[in-house]
Scaffold this active site. Structure first.
Site, short mmCIF file in Angstrom:
data_model
loop_
_atom_site.label_atom_id
_atom_site.label_comp_id
_atom_site.label_asym_id
_atom_site.label_seq_id
_atom_site.Cartn_x
_atom_site.Cartn_y
_atom_site.Cartn_z
N GLY A 222 -40.40 25.70 13.72
CA GLY A 222 -40.38 24.29 13.38
C GLY A 222 -41.72 23.83 12.89
O GLY A 222 -42.52 24.63 12.40
N SER A 223 -41.98 22.54 13.05
CA SER A 223 -43.20 21.98 12.49
C SER A 223 -44.39 22.24 13.39
O SER A 223 -44.26 22.46 14.59
CB SER A 223 -43.04 20.48 12.28
OG SER A 223 -42.97 19.84 13.53
N GLY A 225 -46.48 20.00 14.25
CA GLY A 225 -46.53 18.89 15.20
C GLY A 225 -45.60 19.11 16.38
O GLY A 225 -45.98 18.92 17.54
N GLY A 226 -44.37 19.51 16.09
CA GLY A 226 -43.41 19.78 17.16
C GLY A 226 -43.87 20.92 18.04
O GLY A 226 -43.76 20.89 19.27
N GLY A 227 -44.42 21.94 17.39
CA GLY A 227 -44.94 23.08 18.14
C GLY A 227 -46.10 22.68 19.03
O GLY A 227 -46.17 23.08 20.18
N GLU A 246 -43.44 29.69 14.96
CA GLU A 246 -43.48 29.86 13.50
C GLU A 246 -43.57 28.44 12.98
O GLU A 246 -42.63 27.66 13.12
CB GLU A 246 -42.21 30.60 13.05
CG GLU A 246 -42.33 31.16 11.65
CD GLU A 246 -41.65 30.28 10.64
OE1 GLU A 246 -42.28 29.31 10.19
OE2 GLU A 246 -40.48 30.56 10.33
N CYS A 283 -39.05 27.99 4.99
CA CYS A 283 -40.45 28.10 5.41
C CYS A 283 -41.23 29.02 4.50
O CYS A 283 -42.46 29.06 4.55
CB CYS A 283 -40.55 28.57 6.87
SG CYS A 283 -39.31 29.74 7.34
#
Lengths: 511, 511
Positions: A222-223, A225-227, A246, A283
């Protein structure tokens, strides 16, 4: 605060029916506890039986193909062919990992018999990898099958012998629920305890999941930011656990002068397909394309914009991606961008539809000396930034502003003098380097690597391909162990898998 | 603030001559930059030449044996035989890794030819591991050779193809300096650029080292507190890097009722040797020993205390360890410990000498139902806590208070009914499980694992043995690459190392 979970139809922007309630903290804990218990069963299941379980789960998914694809079409806006291919990939991936564990190299079984060494007597040492325990999986919005509930993280964790709890992606909750049901039912029919594959819904439930003491590793696509939010949550744990993220990728493509001269039209067409496929929400989408200044580069650009115009582009996956795409492309189109940053809009189409999450495919360009880090960022959507370079120096200087990525691509010519220096330049900056190809499309195979230097991923591992299993295993050495307490793969005379015995790799006679 | 670096003589507690100035921030940066440059040379050096380099460095160390051991005796207080054995180990370790890279399996070379798959066409994919770049190494006080400048982290990083910068341990700076000189001179004589192996002095220099942008990984052996300080520093980096920490370990030893009946004297003697060896300053020292209640367990305890009395115990390594040992053992000896915690002092000897860092070897005991987590902690020094259990339930309850460790040991009898359940109980709690042995002594070999669940280490890796090299490597996949840009190990027809081709592991004909 949202108490229920429902997707949105990207074609209309309208909410879809409620799929589930948000999973409560108590339910998250119960789900993880059940997974931990079921995981003990899985870890003790002989390897061949675990392979059979993966194949059964694979068939369970295939058996629900129609309903799964219908749900995913509704929730993601992606087309039937694209989703069908992705489900095939997820089904194949489970079978692939069944083969990986049957082959057995992944155990790294190693036997050092007792004996004398230059540093003295050595006891009998036998080492192999064992499952870590419950794995939390966070799927991505853009692959509702192959990087979600039914995806590679789940497949590789189950193959490793670890139970899995998935946090359903908010962008495709029904697809997640149906995938989970198909897989969990197949597992139960096989004889697995309930809870071997768990699912939770809601952002808060995701945080509770990664801080649960029984969770031993997190797979995330994911992003950045989310990570980062999950990394921060994990940092509050008493016992640290690995986070395999990732996260972000620009995927530079460099077209050499010679390649542009030899194959301008073909390269432009290939790039257009790679930038617009899945509406540019991959991605590994080429986020920046380096073209030589001058007529040959112009010809590639012309072919690229022509290809863009001919591509059918579905709506974007969700409102967040839709709004982010609009924001970033608007930034490139502002008069200040043209005057201050030197960004030109080379191509822009109207969205196919004014409703839902349809957007305008677009190509922007900038001269290499004008490249600034803020211009080069990951954008989910059908656009790319073409960078025109007039010398190898301009190219390497601009490339230094491109963050390290999952992939880097060289489009080169025959006996191209730029091939070797560019390979040396790009190798430290990516996890997969491509030649005369396009980075989208990630085969599931033994040699695949889907990972890269930060910020592409935060680990030295891949999330696709055979070695993805390594993330959910830890080494153990048995010293002078009686035969009966050893795993069968480490016992004397076991000859079904490759093993290293006294330093020498041995492979089964049948292989 | 200290501006110079000098060791202390553990026999007297008196400072030794100054070895070096503290390394300044500018010097740290210059050292890392030089390592990064030299690392490019190393990474491009053919594998066989890199093996030859390791052997040359090994010989360089061996050539300075006399001065190295003299320095280490002065700085560590350890005896000549012990240090000689350790230097032999460090010398052997470099040769061992030369063999590991010649064998070549560690590259995980994998070739998937182009072809059709159930998920569509697959391009030609070739994967192997490449060095990450400059590695920072922090040695431990207790192994001035084998876990310091000349130790396994350095050997495995150089073997991987990564340059190394070591932060010299404050407890043995002269040994560090002489080790570095011997190795760096050998490397330069071989033809390596200066800076391939760097060294810095001072705590602040260590922090500057791990936050330097060119550093790609950190190998650390030391305390949980020291490790945490570096983890915190690393967390401030823009680009995260892996920290491989070997941090803390209790190393429970369980003696079954049957083992105590069959071999009380032998087990007691073995335990005494393991607890007192190197003055109990080994990360695998048995910190807690579970003995059955009753006469058979009494007999083991008697043999253990007798063995303690016969052991020659050198002074501790430095003032911090000396003071910490005094604090912790004093806590167990307080009247409150006896009344509140039920701790009994079973054995306590006077220190051999009242000067320097000599301490009192000691054995304490507690009944299993009285075990509290605060009683069980890692202590560097010649002591252990015997825990008496009257049932398997008492044993497993008490064991849950013992933090996960590098090792766990079962002393069992013939056809012992406790063997299998204890193995299952201990396996999730350690990285190496021993049977009828003692955890001190860690052979360097293919099957060794020196790592374990948190807080033993914070990673799924080992710091000893062939696979320690994996920490300093990252995967890269080449897609449709022309032969000339591939590493030789991935080219068509290369047959000198094991490779996986189209899913099948192949080994060289000569092997």
């Amino acid at each position: 605060m949202t108490k229920t979970i429902a997707g949105t139809n990207p074609h209309t922007g309208q909410p879809l029916p409620v799929v589930s309630a948000v999973t409560s903290e108590v339910e998250v804990a119960a789900t993880v506890d059940a997974a931990a218990k079921a995981g003990e069963w899985l870890a003790s299941l002989p390897r061949r039986d675990r392979a059979a379980l993966l194949r059964t789960i694979s068939k369970g998914l295939e058996g629900q193909r129609e309903s799964l694809i219908a749900a995913a079409m509704q929730e993601t806006g992606l087309g039937e062919a694209r989703l069908g291919g992705e489900l095939t990939r997820a089904v194949y991936q489970l079978e692939f990992f069944a083969g990986v564990i049957e082959e057995g190299s992944y155990l790294e079984a190693t036997l050092d018999p007792a004996g004398d060494t230059p540093m003295g007597h050595r006891p009998d040492l036998r080492r192999m990898l064992v499952p870590t325990g419950v794995v939390a999986v966070f799927g991505a919005s853009n692959f509702p099958f192959a990087f979600s509930v039914a995806g590679g993280d789940t497949a590789s964790a189950l193959a490793a012998g670890s139970a899995v709890v998935v946090k359903a992606h908010s962008s495709h909750p029904l697809t997640s629920k149906l995938s989970h049901e198909a897989m969990a039912t197949a597992a139960t029919d096989f004889g697995a305890p309930a809870g071997l594959l768990g699912i939770v819904y809601g952002q808060r439930a995701g945080v509770e999941l990664v801080i649960h003491p029984e969770v031993t590793a997190v797979g995330f696509t994911g992003s950045l930011g989310g990570g980062q939010a999950l990394i921060d949550a994990i940092a509050t744990r008493q016992e640290p656990i690995p986070f395999y993220g990732e996260l972000s990728s620009i995927n530079p493509v460099i077209v050499t002068a010679q390649a542009a001269t030899e194959r301008a039209q073909q390269i432009g067409e290939g790039l257009a397909a790679s930038v617009t496929g899945s509406a540019g929400q991959l991605c590994t989408k080429p986020g920046v394309v380096f073209l030589p200044a001058g007529p040959a580069g112009d010809a590639v650009l012309e072919s690229l914009t022509k290809g863009m115009a001919e591509a059918a582009v579905p709506p974007l996956l969700n409102r967040r991606i839709f709004e982010s795409y609009a924001d970033i492309t608007a930034g490139w189109e502002k008069p200040e961008a043209a005057t201050g940053d030197g960004v030109t809009t080379e191509y822009k189409a109207s969205p196919t539809s004014a409703s839902g999450f349809f957007v305008s495919p677009a190509i922007y360009s900038v001269n290499a000396p004008d490249v600034q880090p803020h211009l080069i960022q990951e954008v989910f959507g059908p656009s790319s930034l073409v960078t025109r370079y007039a010398s190898q120096d301009q190219l390497s200087t601009a490339l230094a502003h491109v963050e390290k990525s999952l992939t880097a691509t060289i489009q080169h010519g025959n006996n191209d003098p730029d091939l070797e220096p560019l390979t040396a330049l790009l190798l430290p900056r990516c996890g997969r380097i491509l030649f005369n190809g396009y980075p989208t499309g990630v085969a599931v195979s033994w040699a695949q690597n889907h990972g890269g230097p930060w910020p592409a991923t935060n680990s030295l591992h891949t999330s696709v391909g055979a070695t993805a299993i390594r993330r959910f295993l830890r080494p153990v050495t048995w010293q002078n162990a009686p035969q009966e307490v050893l795993p069968e793969e480490l016992r004397d005379g076991y000859a079904e898998i490759p093993r290293r015995v006294d330093g020498t790799l041995t492979i089964p006679a049948s292989a």
